[in-house]
Design a protein around this motif. Sequence first.
Motif, PDB file in Angstrom:
ATOM      1  N   ALA A  10      66.816  29.552  48.238  1.00 15.36           N
ATOM      2  CA  ALA A  10      68.122  30.170  48.004  1.00 15.36           C
ATOM      3  C   ALA A  10      68.362  31.317  48.976  1.00 15.36           C
ATOM      4  CB  ALA A  10      68.207  30.660  46.555  1.00 15.36           C
ATOM      5  N   ARG A  11      69.613  31.824  48.924  1.00 16.97           N
ATOM      6  CA  ARG A  11      69.998  32.942  49.789  1.00 16.97           C
ATOM      7  C   ARG A  11      70.864  33.930  49.024  1.00 16.97           C
ATOM      8  NH1 ARG A  11      74.147  32.042  54.699  1.00 16.97           N
ATOM      9  NH2 ARG A  11      75.599  32.077  52.923  1.00 16.97           N
ATOM     10  N   PHE A  12      70.526  35.208  49.153  1.00 14.13           N
ATOM     11  CA  PHE A  12      71.448  36.273  48.783  1.00 14.13           C
ATOM     12  C   PHE A  12      72.331  36.552  49.994  1.00 14.13           C
ATOM     13  CE2 PHE A  12      68.136  37.977  45.638  1.00 14.13           C
ATOM     14  CZ  PHE A  12      68.827  37.497  44.530  1.00 14.13           C
ATOM     15  N   SER A  13      73.639  36.621  49.789  1.00 14.92           N
ATOM     16  CA  SER A  13      74.543  36.936  50.884  1.00 14.92           C
ATOM     17  C   SER A  13      74.431  38.401  51.261  1.00 14.92           C
ATOM     18  CB  SER A  13      75.983  36.612  50.497  1.00 14.92           C
ATOM     19  OG  SER A  13      76.440  37.524  49.501  1.00 14.92           O
ATOM     20  N   GLN A  14      74.943  38.732  52.435  1.00 12.86           N
ATOM     21  CA  GLN A  14      74.953  40.133  52.858  1.00 12.86           C
ATOM     22  C   GLN A  14      75.755  40.972  51.867  1.00 12.86           C
ATOM     23  OE1 GLN A  14      77.281  41.333  56.383  1.00 12.86           O
ATOM     24  NE2 GLN A  14      75.420  42.348  57.120  1.00 12.86           N
TER      25      GLN A  14
ATOM     26  N   PRO B 156      66.269  30.968  66.886  1.00  9.62           N
ATOM     27  CA  PRO B 156      65.847  32.340  67.111  1.00  9.62           C
ATOM     28  C   PRO B 156      66.253  33.240  65.946  1.00  9.62           C
ATOM     29  CG  PRO B 156      67.828  31.874  68.378  1.00  9.62           C
ATOM     30  CD  PRO B 156      67.435  30.586  67.721  1.00  9.62           C
ATOM     31  N   ALA B 157      65.410  34.226  65.684  1.00  8.03           N
ATOM     32  CA  ALA B 157      65.751  35.212  64.671  1.00  8.03           C
ATOM     33  C   ALA B 157      66.981  36.000  65.132  1.00  8.03           C
ATOM     34  CB  ALA B 157      64.575  36.147  64.432  1.00  8.03           C
ATOM     35  N   PRO B 158      67.734  36.578  64.217  1.00 10.46           N
ATOM     36  CA  PRO B 158      68.937  37.316  64.615  1.00 10.46           C
ATOM     37  C   PRO B 158      68.630  38.426  65.614  1.00 10.46           C
ATOM     38  CG  PRO B 158      68.930  36.959  62.243  1.00 10.46           C
ATOM     39  CD  PRO B 158      67.587  36.526  62.744  1.00 10.46           C
TER      40      PRO B 158
ATOM     41  N   PHE C 286      65.980  36.876  57.239  1.00 10.49           N
ATOM     42  CA  PHE C 286      67.418  37.054  57.419  1.00 10.49           C
ATOM     43  C   PHE C 286      67.973  35.998  58.365  1.00 10.49           C
ATOM     44  CE2 PHE C 286      66.473  41.312  55.856  1.00 10.49           C
ATOM     45  CZ  PHE C 286      67.571  41.542  55.036  1.00 10.49           C
ATOM     46  N   ASP C 287      69.221  35.554  58.087  1.00 11.59           N
ATOM     47  CA  ASP C 287      69.896  34.636  58.997  1.00 11.59           C
ATOM     48  C   ASP C 287      71.007  35.362  59.747  1.00 11.59           C
ATOM     49  OD1 ASP C 287      72.101  34.817  57.291  1.00 11.59           O
ATOM     50  OD2 ASP C 287      71.794  32.848  56.374  1.00 11.59           O
TER      51      ASP C 287
END
Length: 438
Positions: free
Chosen positions: A389-393, A426-428, A373-374
């Motif tokens: 790729a990325r799936f959005s929230q 850093p991770a969220p 997760f970003d």
Amino acid sequence: MKSLLWGLPLLPLTLLACGSSGSGTGANGSDGGMCGSSSTGSLTVSISGLPAGVDAKVNLVPSSGASQTITASTNAVSEPSGSYTVTADIVTQADTVVRKAFKGTVSVASAQVCDGQATTITVTYAQIATSNKLWWGNENGTTATLGYASSNVTATGSPPPDISAQTEGALGEFDHDGNMWAIDGVSKSIKRYTADSLSSSGPKTPDIEITSEAFTGGAPGPATLTLDANGYMYVGVTYSKSIAVIGPDSLKASGSVMIGTTITTPDAPNAVAFDNLGNLWVACGNDRVVKYSNPRNGGTTPDVTIEAQTAADVDLTSPLGLAFDINDNLWVDYNGTMARLTPTERAGTGDIKLSPAKQVTSDVLSLPGGIAFDETGGLWFAYSAGKFARFSQAQLTSAPSAAAVAPDLVITSTGVGSALSPQIYPAPAGTPLVAAVK
């Protein structure tokens, strides 16, 4: 004191001498070691290196009395006489995809607030090189570790990597200080690369290499790893269908380690992750996701075993990646289908068979690998060859479960062969990763 690898405040320094910055002597030339504590002296804290709008976090802890946190430079503040301990925590700056992180270095190694005298402490912050980037392990390409600046992965495009690091092994996970731990499948060892060493492209040399007979007794060897909040490393070993637990003291320097604690998994461990309660979750080769409530104690029987299906009662197979979001939902990459396991769905003990309420499937046959997760709540995954790729929230929340979904953005990039697990430092904040700096 625990290892600095595991997120304790940086550089604890006890202030023992008075007077000018770093002199080690009092204003009168004495060693300053016998200052009284019944009066006050002046203390200046000089902080530099942070962008505008980012507060420092300098902790000033006296030998007696209340501690305080200093967020900006101070000038000759009156403080009670006595010795002090100073720590400078990592601080962050917001960014669209991955935050920036800054480490503080305290320059005064010995000082003390003395009656009627002036003491100066200097804290210098610098950006941690691995922060503000999206990192990918890579195979079938020219380099094993690729880093993309956050600003270059905000929309579909074809940016080259900003860092192409020739590491011995692909990216495993970042620790709290931004150092990268990698699994070398050739030597069957775990290697650490410092954050500073990943500030540029080219060949890299690990500063720590961990070996063990537990890694070399068969093939394949180590395949996945994670870290817990207390500095323990959990290494999934494929051939033995087990997870080796390595204590923090064994991770401070290179060497061969004896594995004192082992978790036996139902099948080969494909991915490992901790939740916010310290439970260890493992994605296994038998299509199950399992939980161990007391992982540092080892064990052979999971507390929970989850078998997931689609809404049409078709088994979800090949769990290859695990990631927790900030709401403590566990997302599992079932070979391209991202299924959300809520705390309620994961609750209970024993065998659980369910159809997760939220399942999002990619519009192509995605490559096997991890997920991450970003800052936007988007979920990154390996797409097709040469792409990620990325799936959005929003897609993760509202996309229909029965339809194939095109990711909200796709990155096609030179140097990418088959992207492996993504990692963010850093991770969220709010995720249970050790690299999630608050």
